[in-house]
Enzyme design. Structure first.
Site, mmCIF file in Angstrom:
data_model
loop_
_atom_site.group_PDB
_atom_site.id
_atom_site.type_symbol
_atom_site.label_atom_id
_atom_site.label_comp_id
_atom_site.label_asym_id
_atom_site.label_seq_id
_atom_site.Cartn_x
_atom_site.Cartn_y
_atom_site.Cartn_z
ATOM 1 N N LYS A 52 0.809 -1.250 -0.049
ATOM 2 C CA LYS A 52 -0.027 0.120 -0.035
ATOM 3 C C LYS A 52 0.904 1.214 -0.056
ATOM 4 O O LYS A 52 0.411 2.234 -0.756
ATOM 5 C CB LYS A 52 -1.077 0.027 1.285
ATOM 6 C CG LYS A 52 -2.040 -1.032 1.216
ATOM 7 C CD LYS A 52 -2.825 -1.430 2.398
ATOM 8 C CE LYS A 52 -3.819 -2.493 1.959
ATOM 9 N NZ LYS A 52 -4.218 -3.248 3.418
ATOM 10 N N GLN A 96 -4.745 -2.271 9.471
ATOM 11 C CA GLN A 96 -4.601 -3.869 9.184
ATOM 12 C C GLN A 96 -5.198 -4.860 9.700
ATOM 13 O O GLN A 96 -4.833 -4.970 11.015
ATOM 14 C CB GLN A 96 -3.189 -3.828 8.640
ATOM 15 C CG GLN A 96 -3.028 -5.093 7.963
ATOM 16 C CD GLN A 96 -3.504 -5.219 6.529
ATOM 17 O OE1 GLN A 96 -3.710 -3.950 5.766
ATOM 18 N NE2 GLN A 96 -3.966 -6.058 5.870
ATOM 19 N N ASP A 119 -11.284 1.811 4.048
ATOM 20 C CA ASP A 119 -11.520 0.421 3.838
ATOM 21 C C ASP A 119 -13.258 0.146 4.007
ATOM 22 O O ASP A 119 -13.550 -1.044 3.386
ATOM 23 C CB ASP A 119 -11.073 -0.250 5.146
ATOM 24 C CG ASP A 119 -9.617 -1.182 5.014
ATOM 25 O OD1 ASP A 119 -9.351 -1.417 3.987
ATOM 26 O OD2 ASP A 119 -9.090 -1.129 6.105
#
Ligand code: GUN
Length: 285
Positions: A52, A96, A119
């Site tokens: 990312k 994460q 997200d």
């Protein structure tokens, strides 16, 4: 059979994003900034976060990775999330997953400001998505939609079978295909007679996490097959592992009209979808 080439399409979208970043800077708005929180030493999570960061650099975004030891308490992590929520320099935040067992993922997800929730995991964004309203869409389903749109695949009235009912892929994927006028069936580990569903499907989206699960005899001739699976299997390569999809590509590809490879199909589209969400955050907040 035509390959749905996520590598190629994501590269094209990244160029478009980079152009938009240049325009934002020229207008004196701001450079998009994505923050990622990484807790502990999970190998896959470290790889994903590093990827990312690399993606951000490629399109001209700023990125910050906050790394914490596995021993961080839930209260301390919540405090870190709150700090980023309040930081006007940062446009998007991802934490994460998975997190260590002593930390409640739901609590963390719900603490991230829905305006920075790139997200798309916050319940508020999930609600907007189900209503078909503008929001941050979860990266993998969003990436799949961008891929189908790129290849002008007609979805209206099509029978779509989604295999898998996770919060991250299966459930949102089914909502998005419904928004695209498919007749959607969600199958999962408790489904009885899976083939009776998949054999009728015009579009199959496999997100089960079982290598080579979907076999040629389970699909009809001319189906569109999307493989979300990425199981790591150890091998002798330099990396020490390879990625195996949920679809028995060698045989299914002989029957399918369109199919995504693994790697190079859905994976790069997921990555680019996160960038699109971060850009959207700058444009809408
Ligand atoms: N772990 C596996 N997939 C994801 C994802 O899309 N977002 C985050 N934050 N963690 C993940």
């Amino acid at each position: 059979m035509q390959l749905l080439n996520g590598n190629l399409v994501s590269k094209q979208i990244k160029l478009e994003i980079k152009k938009e970043v240049d325009e934002l800077i020229a207008k004196g708005i701001k450079r998009p900034h994505l923050a990622a929180i990484l807790v502990g030493n999970d190998g896959a999570s470290i790889t994903y976060v590093a990827a990312k960061e690399k993606d951000c650099k490629e399109v001209g975004f700023d990125s910050t990775v906050l790394k914490f030891n596995e021993s961080i308490t839930e209260a301390e992590l919540l405090n870190e999330v709150e700090k980023i929520n309040a930081n006007t320099e940062i446009d998007g935040l991802i934490v994460q997953l998975p997190l260590p067992k002593h930390i409640n993922e739901k609590k963390i997800t719900e603490t991230i400001s829905w305006k920075k929730d790139v997200d798309g995991f916050h319940p508020y964004n999930v609600g907007l998505m189900f209503k078909g309203l503008p929001c941050f869409l979860p990266a993998t389903p969003y990436g799949v939609i961008k891929l189908l749109e790129h290849y002008n695949i007609d979805t209206t009235g099509k029978n779509c079978v989604v295999i898998g009912r996770s919060d991250i892929v299966g459930k949102p994927m089914s909502a998005l295909m419904l928004n695209k006028n498919c007749t959607v069936t969600i199958c999962h580990s408790k489904t009885v007679d899976m083939s009776s569903f998949t054999q009728k499907a015009d579009i199959i989206i496999a997100a089960v996490g079982i290598p080579n699960y979907l076999k040629a005899e389970m699909i009809k001739e001319g189906a569109i097959v999307i493989d979300v699976g990425i199981t790591r299997v150890n091998d002798e390569s330099e990396k020490g592992y390879k990625l195996i999809g949920d679809v028995d590509f060698e045989n299914v590809s002989k029957k399918a009209a369109f199919i995504t490879p693994v790697p190079g199909g859905v994976g790069p589209m997921t990555r680019v979808a996160l960038l699109l969400n971060t850009l959207l955050s700058v444009k809408t907040n």
